[in-house]
Design a protein around this motif. Structure first.
Motif, PDB file in Angstrom:
ATOM      1  N   GLN A 111     -57.558  53.917 -62.407  1.00 37.63           N
ATOM      2  CA  GLN A 111     -58.733  53.586 -63.208  1.00 37.63           C
ATOM      3  C   GLN A 111     -58.701  54.331 -64.538  1.00 37.63           C
ATOM      4  O   GLN A 111     -58.116  55.407 -64.654  1.00 37.63           O
ATOM      5  CB  GLN A 111     -60.017  53.946 -62.453  1.00 37.63           C
ATOM      6  N   HIS A 112     -59.357  53.720 -65.508  1.00 30.65           N
ATOM      7  CA  HIS A 112     -59.545  54.355 -66.815  1.00 30.65           C
ATOM      8  C   HIS A 112     -60.992  54.110 -67.235  1.00 30.65           C
ATOM      9  O   HIS A 112     -61.424  52.971 -67.371  1.00 30.65           O
ATOM     10  CB  HIS A 112     -58.585  53.766 -67.851  1.00 30.65           C
ATOM     11  N   ASN A 113     -61.739  55.198 -67.390  1.00 26.91           N
ATOM     12  CA  ASN A 113     -63.178  55.102 -67.693  1.00 26.91           C
ATOM     13  C   ASN A 113     -63.912  54.283 -66.627  1.00 26.91           C
ATOM     14  O   ASN A 113     -64.738  53.409 -66.934  1.00 26.91           O
ATOM     15  CB  ASN A 113     -63.405  54.485 -69.078  1.00 26.91           C
ATOM     16  N   ASN A 114     -63.559  54.560 -65.362  1.00 28.00           N
ATOM     17  CA  ASN A 114     -64.184  53.901 -64.207  1.00 28.00           C
ATOM     18  C   ASN A 114     -63.932  52.391 -64.164  1.00 28.00           C
ATOM     19  O   ASN A 114     -64.695  51.648 -63.535  1.00 28.00           O
ATOM     20  CB  ASN A 114     -65.694  54.168 -64.188  1.00 28.00           C
ATOM     21  N   VAL A 115     -62.892  51.944 -64.828  1.00 26.24           N
ATOM     22  CA  VAL A 115     -62.509  50.527 -64.803  1.00 26.24           C
ATOM     23  C   VAL A 115     -61.069  50.442 -64.302  1.00 26.24           C
ATOM     24  O   VAL A 115     -60.200  51.179 -64.775  1.00 26.24           O
ATOM     25  CB  VAL A 115     -62.614  49.885 -66.205  1.00 26.24           C
TER      26      VAL A 115
END
Length: 324
Positions: A111-115
């Protein structure tokens, strides 16, 4: 009201046709957030009837022969997703498969920034095919089912040599796809495959007593029923420490002939079948050319008759004018 009845009738006919056609493929997959890589992999493998047969014969309780629980669960999730695709005319939500895939291979849960991040379809395809090659064996499914090696496996024989020391050896390797390496010199698929079959590697040289550069030249020694080719569009950028995509256009044929990439042994085996295929194509072409010649001859006769008719009418017209 009529439109509603028509829609119901169409849905009913689709269900009937779907039951009769065992391998009908009409449903799609919902994107669950940057999961296009997974959906494309599933749709690609779902189009292989032999693989679906193997999955249908896979037992819920098969966990022997060193198969871990995560691999077993991923195989079951693949089977269930394929079943949903076959039984539905509406898009399918592959949530169970996605969760199982991420448990088996945590890199797809990054994930990156909760995405959830985008992933490479080739990595997903490779991991899934490898898992199925471990679970779909003759011990865990019917003996009539083709193993993954026969469906997708490519036997390579490689000549590894070092120009500096003169060392040379032969190696064999089983892979599940050919690589089409893309560079500024590659404009066609054949060129990319040719580059992919010749690589350089560094390893310890017993003769030199140090690391040396070796050249590996590979040839196909056995072909599978389904040949997979990967366009290698990603490379590692050291400056930014991340993957970068190559956007270069590469042309490819509708029919791929890999004869030039085969070993001498395989070429001998393919010589007779290729000649039979060539003769059949020539026969079809000859028949087609014969039809074209007949049509051309008929048209020429029609033109000749038409010209003769025009000439006759013109002559009659002139005679009529003289007499009057």
């Amino acid at each position: 009201m009529r439109l509603l009845k028509l829609q119901r009738k169409v849905r009913c006919l689709l269900r009937i046709y779907q039951k009769k056609s065992k391998w009908l493929h009409c449903a799609g997959l919902y994107n669950l957030g940057n999961t296009c890589y997974m959906n494309s992999t599933l749709q690609c493998l779902h189009s292989v009837p032999e693989l679906k047969s193997a999955l249908l014969s896979y037992s819920d309780t098969v966990k022997g022969n060193g198969i871990d629980q995560a691999s077993h669960n991923l195989t079951l999730a693949t089977r269930n997703t394929f079943g949903d695709l076959d039984q539905s005319v509406r898009p399918v939500t592959p949530l169970q498969f996605l969760q199982t895939l991420r448990k088996k291979y945590p890199q797809f849960a990054q994930q990156h920034n909760n995405v959830y991040m985008q992933q490479d379809a080739e990595e997903c395809w490779t991991q899934l095919v490898y898992t199925l090659s471990q679970t779909l064996t003759s011990d865990s499914s019917e003996s009539a089912v083709l193993p993954m090696k026969q469906l997708f496996g490519i036997d390579l024989v490689s000549r590894v040599h070092c120009a500096e020391s003169g060392e040379e050896s032969m190696e064999t390797e089983l892979v599940y796809s050919l690589k089409c390496h893309i560079s500024q010199d590659v404009n066609h698929l054949h060129e990319g495959i040719k580059h992919g079959l010749k690589t350089e590697l560094e390893k310890a040289s017993p003769t030199l007593g140090r690391t040396a550069v070796y050249t590996r030249e590979s040839r196909i020694n056995e072909l599978p029923r389904y040949l997979t080719v990967q366009f290698v569009r990603f490379f590692w950028k050291r400056e930014s420490n991340q993957k970068a995509k190559i956007l270069r256009k590469v042309d490819y044929p509708l029919e791929l002939d890999v004869y030039e990439f085969c070993s001498d042994e395989l070429k001998k085996k393919l010589k007779a079948p290729r000649q039979m295929l060539r003769d059949a194509e020539n026969a079809k072409l000859g028949l087609y050319m014969g039809k074209l010649a007949a049509q051309k001859k008929m048209r020429s006769h029609q033109v000749a008759l038409g010209n003769r008719l025009v000439w006759t009418l013109t002559k009659l017209s002139l005679l009529y004018q003289r007499n009057n």
